[in-house]
Design a protein around this motif. Structure first.
Motif, PDB file in Angstrom:
ATOM      1  N   ILE A 135      20.052 -24.443  -3.853  1.00  0.00           N
ATOM      2  CA  ILE A 135      20.148 -23.108  -3.277  1.00  0.00           C
ATOM      3  C   ILE A 135      20.151 -23.274  -1.762  1.00  0.00           C
ATOM      4  N   ARG A 136      21.201 -22.813  -1.122  1.00  0.00           N
ATOM      5  CA  ARG A 136      21.355 -22.955   0.339  1.00  0.00           C
ATOM      6  C   ARG A 136      21.287 -21.577   0.981  1.00  0.00           C
ATOM      7  N   TYR A 137      20.598 -21.512   2.117  1.00  0.00           N
ATOM      8  CA  TYR A 137      20.378 -20.226   2.777  1.00  0.00           C
ATOM      9  C   TYR A 137      19.966 -20.466   4.222  1.00  0.00           C
ATOM     10  N   GLN A 138      19.874 -19.389   4.990  1.00  0.00           N
ATOM     11  CA  GLN A 138      19.460 -19.440   6.389  1.00  0.00           C
ATOM     12  C   GLN A 138      18.107 -18.759   6.536  1.00  0.00           C
ATOM     13  N   SER A 139      17.296 -19.329   7.403  1.00  0.00           N
ATOM     14  CA  SER A 139      16.016 -18.707   7.734  1.00  0.00           C
ATOM     15  C   SER A 139      16.024 -18.317   9.207  1.00  0.00           C
ATOM     16  N   VAL A 140      15.327 -17.249   9.505  1.00  0.00           N
ATOM     17  CA  VAL A 140      15.161 -16.822  10.893  1.00  0.00           C
ATOM     18  C   VAL A 140      13.703 -17.012  11.278  1.00  0.00           C
ATOM     19  N   ALA A 141      13.447 -17.077  12.576  1.00  0.00           N
ATOM     20  CA  ALA A 141      12.086 -17.267  13.062  1.00  0.00           C
ATOM     21  C   ALA A 141      11.198 -16.093  12.677  1.00  0.00           C
ATOM     22  N   ALA A 142       9.934 -16.395  12.513  1.00  0.00           N
ATOM     23  CA  ALA A 142       8.965 -15.348  12.205  1.00  0.00           C
ATOM     24  C   ALA A 142       8.861 -14.380  13.374  1.00  0.00           C
ATOM     25  N   GLY A 187      16.945 -21.747  10.689  1.00  0.00           N
ATOM     26  CA  GLY A 187      18.204 -22.461  10.524  1.00  0.00           C
ATOM     27  C   GLY A 187      18.548 -22.642   9.066  1.00  0.00           C
ATOM     28  N   PRO A 188      19.419 -23.621   8.776  1.00  0.00           N
ATOM     29  CA  PRO A 188      19.862 -23.838   7.401  1.00  0.00           C
ATOM     30  C   PRO A 188      18.783 -24.503   6.551  1.00  0.00           C
ATOM     31  N   TRP A 189      18.647 -24.002   5.327  1.00  0.00           N
ATOM     32  CA  TRP A 189      17.644 -24.487   4.379  1.00  0.00           C
ATOM     33  C   TRP A 189      18.286 -24.795   3.037  1.00  0.00           C
ATOM     34  N   LEU A 190      17.574 -25.617   2.288  1.00  0.00           N
ATOM     35  CA  LEU A 190      17.978 -26.020   0.957  1.00  0.00           C
ATOM     36  C   LEU A 190      16.733 -26.041   0.077  1.00  0.00           C
ATOM     37  N   THR A 191      16.853 -25.477  -1.113  1.00  0.00           N
ATOM     38  CA  THR A 191      15.787 -25.585  -2.107  1.00  0.00           C
ATOM     39  C   THR A 191      16.428 -26.126  -3.377  1.00  0.00           C
ATOM     40  N   ARG A 192      15.823 -27.185  -3.927  1.00  0.00           N
ATOM     41  CA  ARG A 192      16.341 -27.826  -5.130  1.00  0.00           C
ATOM     42  C   ARG A 192      15.389 -27.537  -6.291  1.00  0.00           C
ATOM     43  N   VAL A 193      15.965 -27.308  -7.479  1.00  0.00           N
ATOM     44  CA  VAL A 193      15.158 -26.974  -8.655  1.00  0.00           C
ATOM     45  C   VAL A 193      15.701 -27.747  -9.857  1.00  0.00           C
TER      46      VAL A 193
END
Length: 167
Positions: free
Chosen positions: A158-165, A114-120
């Motif tokens: 940084i916002r992005y989508q992840s899919v299941a392994a 689903g939707p992800w966020l990484t902050r730096v």
């Protein structure tokens, strides 16, 4: 290369707390923190409580070839609970440049599609380079990168989508 994420939910809290001191050491260069009179960084370890108390927050240890290599603390981002967030992520310097962080990151986000966020932090240019590279690899370049304020600090978001392994 053998990188594994191991749930720290049951007995890993003490290990994460120990590693957190090295994380603070690395972050002090950007945050300007000073050591106390005992030569230690003052750390409020209750900041980690949410990873062991909130149902959508998940603490993991990173293991490389059977050795503890760092941690990946995942959570729902408090201001946008639809997004998962890399709350804290740390790989010991000994393992830098070996692909450990890249693989641990990919495993982390694949666990919670689903939707992800990484902050730096703005000052942490090497971390920003790492995150932009691994997120671009994961998403085939489909991500958004902008400056936003987190509590009181301007940061890279940084916002992005992840899919299941794949199994």
């Amino acid at each position: 290369m053998t990188v594994k994420l191991i749930s720290a939910q049951v007995s890993g809290r003490g290990i994460v707390e120990n590693l957190f001191r090295y994380y603070l050491y690395d972050m002090a260069v950007f945050m300007g923190w000073r050591v106390n009179k005992n030569g230690e960084y003052d750390v409020n370890l209750s900041l980690l409580d949410e990873y062991w108390s909130e149902p959508d927050n998940h603490p993991y240890l990173i293991q490389y070839q059977g050795e503890i290599a760092g941690f990946s603390l995942l959570r729902r981002y408090p201001d946008e609970e639809s997004n998962y967030d890399i709350g804290q992520f740390f790989v010991l310097r000994k393992f830098e440049g070996k692909g450990v962080g890249r693989e641990a990151f990919k495993q982390s986000v694949a666990l919670y599609p689903g939707p992800w966020l990484t902050r730096v932090l703005h000052e942490n240019k090497s971390a920003l380079g790492f995150w932009l590279k691994v997120i671009a690899e994961l998403t085939d370049g489909d991500f958004q990168h902008q400056t936003e304020v987190d509590v009181d600090l301007p940061m890279h978001f940084i916002r992005y989508q992840s899919v299941a392994a794949e199994t």
